[in-house]
Each structure stands twice: as structure tokens, then as C-alpha cells.
Design an enzyme around this catalytic site. Sequence first.
Site, PDB file in Angstrom:
ATOM      1  CD  GLU A 170      83.151  79.201 144.680  1.00  0.00           C
ATOM      2  OE1 GLU A 170      82.446  78.670 145.553  1.00  0.00           O
ATOM      3  OE2 GLU A 170      84.313  79.610 144.903  1.00  0.00           O
ATOM      4  CD  GLU A 202      87.973  84.240 143.973  1.00  0.00           C
ATOM      5  OE1 GLU A 202      88.165  83.264 144.699  1.00  0.00           O
ATOM      6  OE2 GLU A 202      86.854  84.631 143.637  1.00  0.00           O
TER       7      GLU A 202
HETATM    8  C1  XIL Z   1      86.643  83.983 150.793  1.00  0.00           C
HETATM    9  C2  XIL Z   1      87.323  85.100 151.551  1.00  0.00           C
HETATM   10  O1  XIL Z   1      88.694  85.089 151.270  1.00  0.00           O
HETATM   11  C3  XIL Z   1      87.074  84.932 153.016  1.00  0.00           C
HETATM   12  O2  XIL Z   1      87.618  86.013 153.735  1.00  0.00           O
HETATM   13  C4  XIL Z   1      85.578  84.849 153.236  1.00  0.00           C
HETATM   14  O3  XIL Z   1      85.298  84.657 154.519  1.00  0.00           O
HETATM   15  C5  XIL Z   1      84.985  83.699 152.457  1.00  0.00           C
HETATM   16  O4  XIL Z   1      85.282  83.891 151.116  1.00  0.00           O
HETATM   17  N1  XIL Z   1      86.188  81.652 146.301  1.00  0.00           N
HETATM   18  C6  XIL Z   1      85.630  82.894 146.217  1.00  0.00           C
HETATM   19  C7  XIL Z   1      85.936  83.900 147.254  1.00  0.00           C
HETATM   20  O5  XIL Z   1      84.986  83.217 145.210  1.00  0.00           O
HETATM   21  O6  XIL Z   1      84.879  84.806 147.455  1.00  0.00           O
HETATM   22  C8  XIL Z   1      86.321  83.253 148.545  1.00  0.00           C
HETATM   23  O7  XIL Z   1      86.751  84.270 149.440  1.00  0.00           O
HETATM   24  C9  XIL Z   1      87.402  82.223 148.346  1.00  0.00           C
HETATM   25  C10 XIL Z   1      86.936  81.142 147.430  1.00  0.00           C
END
Ligand code: XIL
Length: 358
Positions: free
Chosen positions: A163, A270
Site C-alpha cells: 500500500e 486478501e
Molecule cells: C488487517 C488485519 O486483518 C487486521 O487483523 C489487522 O489488525 C490490521 O490489518 N490490507 C492489508 C492487511 O494489507 O494487512 C490488512 O489486515 C487489511 C487491509
Amino acid sequence: MYISKSLPLLFIVLLLFFVNCKKQAAQCIEPDPSIDCTSGLKEIAPYPIGLATATFYLQEPAYDSILRQNFNSLTAEWQMKQNIIHIAEGSYNWQPMDDLVDYAQQNNIRIHGHALLWHGATPKWIEDYEGTSEEFEAIIKDYIQTVVGRYKGKITSWDVVNEAFKDNSGNLRATVFKKWMGDDYIARCFQYAREADPDVLLFYNDFNLPSSSSKCQAVLDMVEDFKARNIPIDGIGLQMHLQLQWPSDQQIQKTVEQIVETGLKIHFSELDVRLNDAGRLDSLTTEQAEKQAARYCQIARFHNQIPTEQQYGISIWGLRDSDSWIPQFFGNEDWPLLFDQNLKTKPAYEAFQKGLCE
Ligand code: XIL
């Protein structure tokens, strides 16, 4: 005159279009009797199917058994992030990560590391850093090489930077990494990771690429620039935090095609499908569950269309609805995953199976 004559024809064309769209969605829900799509996801998918998890879930026998039956790739939802492992300069909390890596190895599951640099999981001592740029860079280089080196040969791939670009402009986010290392920090982090493990696959991972053309362009430009300068990069992670209608299928298709053209691997990282962004639902309705199912199926289809050698797989961001990060992050109850809170499969599971089979 001309318009009134064309109207019935227009009506028929629209009707056919509508029926075809409905049929496409329905195909994902109706089981196709000619294909055995009923085994675990990993058995039927022609590419790896991943899960974001955490060590304490693995202690639950039912969870563990579903994981091993369905998934052949794994990442840590948070236990591999810098704020968890890099507790102070030169000091590391390895235990949770070691446990995940051991579990994956014992069960022959691929490990995707997530994520070396992410502004959302930077330790406070790094955020608050005061000192010289050289020192900061040395700390980050050492961190990357210590982590990548420790799991050399065990972890197949890493999200090196997560990101880094802004949605609207595609400009670099103002992170602590940019502040101390300058605008070319991403390239150097990829080089540091490559030096630590010549074989590990290096990914850049980001969200909203289908919905933000400027961000997507920034990523494509970065890849082109890396290639021109011989900076190592193996893949792009498309975070798939979706809603039912957003981003559109057309936007996803276009982004996938653009990334395919780079020749890099593509990871649908994700994946989850959020239903309650407006906060109007109190519970999961049959209608919403079926629409969600169709979306999961369609995402599998998009991945099926990627040339085989570029398919890195689809990773789901959590197992049960009750495990999902979404309610906490977005503020509404939601049901974004393949299993309900009792570990029962949802319509999305079967539809996803079906999509993987096609
Ligand atoms: C999120 C996790 O799901 C949470 O449990 C944590 O607290 C914060 O991060 N994009 C990403 C992930 O790349 O690492 C994120 O995950 C969600 C958004």
C-alpha cells in the site's frame, strides 16, 4: 418514427442481456452435476488457495481440519508484520511467526509472507525515529535481510511493500519510509530482500487497483521502471477487499488484463466480500448470501483466465465471518467470508468451488 420502430428491438436486446447476466450469476450457484466440485478447495483449484490466519486459531481442531482440507497456502493476518516482530532495534519476537511457519511446513502448505513494509503496521519506535537517513536505511535494510534471511527456503514469497501509493493521485504516500529513505525506497527494499534470498518471490501488494486508475497506473509505471533498472520484482498482489457491486467486474477484468501484460505473477490477495457497508442489515439474508456467492464465483473465474504461469493463487482474508477484520474496521456487522461463525460453509463456499472448477 425510427425510434418507435427500434423500441421493441431495443427491449428484446436488453431482455436478452438481462437474462444472460442472471444466468451467469445463477451458474455459479447451481451445482453442475457433470463436475465433482465437492472436495476441498485446494483439491479442485488449479492454483494455490490461501488463508490468512493466526497461531491461536490453529489450536481449534475443527478450524485446523478445515484449513488443512481446503488451503495449500497460508499467510499471517498480522503475526508477520513489523509492529509484531520487530520490537526494538535488533530485537525480534519470532515465536508466533516460527509457529506458523512450522505448522505450514509440517502440513506441506506454501507460505506467503505479509508484509515487510506497511505504514499500517509500523512499530512505534520506527514511526518516532529521529536520526540520520543513513542510520534509518541501515535499520530497515537489516530488518528486511534478517527476516527474509531467517526464513530463506521456507517462505516462498513476500509482500515486500504494501500500500505505498495513494488512491486518488497515485502519488507515494507520506510514510516514515519515504520520509527517511526518499522516493526510491521501494526499489531499494526489493533489492535488499533479493540479496537476502535469491529465490524468494517478491511482490508489491495494494488495494483499490481496479477502482483507482491513477493508483493502478502508478503500480504499472513502477513495474516498468523496475524492469528498466533491473530491480527485482516477481508479482503483484491485488488485494480483493470487495463489496457486492464494487468494484465492477469490468474494472477488475481490466486491471487483471493490465497486470497480465507485465508478465508478472498475480496474487488475488486478501479476498473478502463485504455486504453491509451501508449498515442496513441486521443479519445475513438468503438474497445477500446468494449475491455474495456469485461474486466469489466470478472472482475465481477471473483468476482462471490468467495465464497459468502467472497465476499465484487466491488468498481469503480469514476463515469465519466472526474472524473477519471488517466489522471492527468499517464499523458494521458483516458476513464477508466463506464460513459462518459455526464453521458451516455458506453459499459462497459452494459457488467459489464451482468457479474454481470451471
Ligand atoms: C488487517 C488485519 O486483518 C487486521 O487483523 C489487522 O489488525 C490490521 O490489518 N490490507 C492489508 C492487511 O494489507 O494487512 C490488512 O489486515 C487489511 C487491509
